[in-house]
Motif scaffolding. Structure first.
Motif, mmCIF file in Angstrom:
data_model
loop_
_atom_site.group_PDB
_atom_site.id
_atom_site.type_symbol
_atom_site.label_atom_id
_atom_site.label_comp_id
_atom_site.label_asym_id
_atom_site.label_seq_id
_atom_site.Cartn_x
_atom_site.Cartn_y
_atom_site.Cartn_z
ATOM 1 N N TYR A 10 26.425 41.311 43.059
ATOM 2 C CA TYR A 10 27.340 41.635 42.083
ATOM 3 C C TYR A 10 27.033 43.167 41.767
ATOM 4 O O TYR A 10 25.800 43.519 41.343
ATOM 5 C CB TYR A 10 27.301 40.976 40.910
ATOM 6 C CG TYR A 10 28.026 41.301 39.614
ATOM 7 C CD1 TYR A 10 29.605 41.307 39.508
ATOM 8 C CD2 TYR A 10 27.670 41.763 38.592
ATOM 9 C CE1 TYR A 10 30.164 41.776 38.820
ATOM 10 C CE2 TYR A 10 28.277 42.209 37.384
ATOM 11 C CZ TYR A 10 29.665 42.228 37.468
ATOM 12 O OH TYR A 10 30.611 42.534 36.530
ATOM 13 N N ASP A 12 27.888 45.905 38.740
ATOM 14 C CA ASP A 12 28.397 46.125 37.167
ATOM 15 C C ASP A 12 28.831 47.427 37.152
ATOM 16 O O ASP A 12 27.983 48.234 36.420
ATOM 17 C CB ASP A 12 27.456 45.530 36.257
ATOM 18 C CG ASP A 12 27.962 45.366 34.959
ATOM 19 O OD1 ASP A 12 29.338 45.655 34.985
ATOM 20 O OD2 ASP A 12 27.062 45.369 33.889
ATOM 21 N N ARG A 13 29.990 47.647 37.483
ATOM 22 C CA ARG A 13 30.612 48.875 37.715
ATOM 23 C C ARG A 13 31.614 49.151 36.362
ATOM 24 O O ARG A 13 32.017 50.150 35.898
ATOM 25 C CB ARG A 13 31.322 49.364 38.536
ATOM 26 C CG ARG A 13 30.200 49.364 39.930
ATOM 27 C CD ARG A 13 29.292 50.557 39.504
ATOM 28 N NE ARG A 13 28.059 50.379 40.827
ATOM 29 C CZ ARG A 13 28.199 51.242 41.661
ATOM 30 N NH1 ARG A 13 29.002 52.085 41.952
ATOM 31 N NH2 ARG A 13 27.063 51.329 42.550
ATOM 32 N N VAL A 17 39.138 46.690 38.611
ATOM 33 C CA VAL A 17 38.919 45.422 39.194
ATOM 34 C C VAL A 17 38.040 44.370 38.726
ATOM 35 O O VAL A 17 38.387 42.995 38.824
ATOM 36 C CB VAL A 17 38.608 46.009 40.772
ATOM 37 C CG1 VAL A 17 38.587 44.664 41.551
ATOM 38 C CG2 VAL A 17 39.571 46.745 41.327
ATOM 39 N N HIS A 18 36.913 44.919 38.192
ATOM 40 C CA HIS A 18 35.698 44.047 37.785
ATOM 41 C C HIS A 18 36.528 43.286 36.266
ATOM 42 O O HIS A 18 36.080 41.879 36.037
ATOM 43 C CB HIS A 18 34.679 44.816 36.982
ATOM 44 C CG HIS A 18 33.928 45.448 38.122
ATOM 45 N ND1 HIS A 18 34.144 46.261 39.064
ATOM 46 C CD2 HIS A 18 32.543 44.967 38.611
ATOM 47 C CE1 HIS A 18 33.448 46.713 39.732
ATOM 48 N NE2 HIS A 18 32.207 45.596 39.713
ATOM 49 N N LYS A 25 41.705 37.024 41.350
ATOM 50 C CA LYS A 25 40.919 37.979 42.508
ATOM 51 C C LYS A 25 40.812 36.793 43.772
ATOM 52 O O LYS A 25 41.004 37.225 44.729
ATOM 53 C CB LYS A 25 39.573 38.618 41.998
ATOM 54 C CG LYS A 25 39.796 39.620 41.145
ATOM 55 C CD LYS A 25 38.566 40.277 40.702
ATOM 56 C CE LYS A 25 37.700 39.505 39.635
ATOM 57 N NZ LYS A 25 36.527 40.401 39.149
ATOM 58 N N ALA A 61 37.470 49.974 42.807
ATOM 59 C CA ALA A 61 36.491 49.420 42.296
ATOM 60 C C ALA A 61 34.933 50.081 42.238
ATOM 61 O O ALA A 61 34.209 49.556 41.575
ATOM 62 C CB ALA A 61 36.168 47.852 42.912
ATOM 63 N N ARG A 62 34.993 51.320 42.730
ATOM 64 C CA ARG A 62 33.877 51.884 42.826
ATOM 65 C C ARG A 62 32.558 51.240 43.349
ATOM 66 O O ARG A 62 31.385 51.245 42.841
ATOM 67 C CB ARG A 62 33.482 52.558 41.332
ATOM 68 C CG ARG A 62 34.402 53.204 40.793
ATOM 69 C CD ARG A 62 33.939 53.870 39.391
ATOM 70 N NE ARG A 62 33.798 52.708 38.536
ATOM 71 C CZ ARG A 62 33.414 53.115 37.080
ATOM 72 N NH1 ARG A 62 32.991 54.205 36.690
ATOM 73 N NH2 ARG A 62 33.345 52.148 36.314
ATOM 74 N N VAL A 63 32.939 50.601 44.516
ATOM 75 C CA VAL A 63 32.072 50.103 45.416
ATOM 76 C C VAL A 63 31.652 50.902 46.649
ATOM 77 O O VAL A 63 32.474 51.150 47.476
ATOM 78 C CB VAL A 63 32.378 48.666 46.068
ATOM 79 C CG1 VAL A 63 31.391 48.026 46.594
ATOM 80 C CG2 VAL A 63 32.517 47.704 44.987
ATOM 81 N N LEU A 125 33.794 42.601 48.765
ATOM 82 C CA LEU A 125 34.574 43.062 47.552
ATOM 83 C C LEU A 125 34.517 42.261 46.421
ATOM 84 O O LEU A 125 34.395 42.715 45.432
ATOM 85 C CB LEU A 125 35.465 43.811 47.905
ATOM 86 C CG LEU A 125 35.665 44.920 48.841
ATOM 87 C CD1 LEU A 125 36.891 45.503 49.456
ATOM 88 C CD2 LEU A 125 35.151 46.101 48.077
ATOM 89 N N THR A 129 32.806 42.491 42.689
ATOM 90 C CA THR A 129 33.445 42.773 41.304
ATOM 91 C C THR A 129 33.542 41.467 40.230
ATOM 92 O O THR A 129 34.314 41.443 39.449
ATOM 93 C CB THR A 129 34.767 43.184 41.520
ATOM 94 O OG1 THR A 129 35.447 42.184 42.658
ATOM 95 C CG2 THR A 129 34.850 44.442 42.500
ATOM 96 N N THR A 130 32.896 40.291 41.115
ATOM 97 C CA THR A 130 32.765 39.286 40.228
ATOM 98 C C THR A 130 31.590 38.523 40.098
ATOM 99 O O THR A 130 30.800 38.169 41.078
ATOM 100 C CB THR A 130 33.852 38.126 40.792
ATOM 101 O OG1 THR A 130 35.059 38.940 41.014
ATOM 102 C CG2 THR A 130 34.248 37.125 39.790
#
Length: 250
Positions: A10, A12-13, A17-18, A25, A61-63, A125, A129-130
């Motif tokens: 995970y 934390d951004r 999407v988060h 999702k 999502a900034r991943v 992804l 985000t989860t």
């Protein structure tokens, strides 16, 4: 279940999407995966489009791409299988760099590699985000049988306890001068695994009895949570809908 239980995947951004409800999702990734799986292997432009689509989701999502690539190495065993298929496959063969390769094996290898990679990236992804707690909560809201969500909840809650038990038992074994490294020395390790199983079983019984005495009826209580808004479903639907459009156009 403690709020501090997160998992290493995970990130934390705090992006859009988060903030989406976990169930939307999960459904979006499931539908995207189905579209990818039913796409014929020969539709190469479609797979390129799917990859671009996932890259866009990762950007929103900034991943980081490097983060995804490092964790996607979990599929390496399947990649090795895919590499072996053209060599050991049957049917029509072609010569390439002095190697005789099976055409059917090449198609099978591409099928495994392309679809497996896209599935792994989509799953990463979702995990990035989860939180694990939200994933279980989302599955519960999607009416997944309670027995599965309850088992997953307890596993998440007690996995750290079991890992700590195993660590202490290993330290105790090493302090007594026994560190099995060969097949004929694994007796202590096997005894430790059996002891850990018995401890876990007894702990599970005690926890269950304690829960029943407090009114447990087979389903853990959940705090009232909001239902996902229509715009959240619409936003999550863009992933499977665009992928379906790519498949149709390809």
């Amino acid at each position: 279940m403690g709020a501090g239980h997160t998992h290493a995947l995970y990130l934390d951004r705090g992006g859009r999407v988060h903030r989406l409800a976990p169930e939307v999702k999960i459904v979006a990734v499931l539908l995207f995966t189905i579209v990818v799986v039913v796409t014929p292997p020969a539709e190469f432009p479609a797979f390129a489009g799917y990859l671009v689509l996932l890259a866009g989701v990762a950007a929103v999502a900034r991943v980081p791409a490097l983060w995804l690539l490092k964790r996607a190495t979990i599929e390496l065993p399947f990649v090795l299988l895919a590499v072996a298929l053209p060599v050991f496959g049957h049917g029509e063969r072609i010569d390439w760099l002095g190697l005789s390769l099976s055409v059917e094996g090449l198609h099978g290898a591409w099928n495994i590699l392309a679809k497996g990679t896209l599935g792994v990236l989509a799953s990463l992804l979702l995990a990035a985000t989860t939180t694990m707690r939200d994933l279980i909560l989302g599955l519960d809201r999607l009416r997944v049988p309670a027995v599965f969500t309850q088992i997953a909840t307890f596993m998440l809650r007690y996995i750290d306890v079991l890992a700590d038990d195993a660590r202490r038992m290993r330290i105790a074994r090493l302090s007594r001068g026994y560190d099995p490294r060969f097949l004929w020395q694994v007796k202590a390790f096997a005894v430790g695994v059996g002891s850990l199983f018995l401890r876990s079983y007894e702990r599970g019984e005690r926890v269950y009895l304690a829960m029943v005495s407090r009114g447990y009826t087979g389903r853990l209580p959940h705090a009232e949570s909001r239902k996902p808004a229509t715009r959240e479903w619409a936003l999550a639907a863009t992933l499977p809908l665009i992928s379906l459009g790519i498949a149709v156009l390809a």
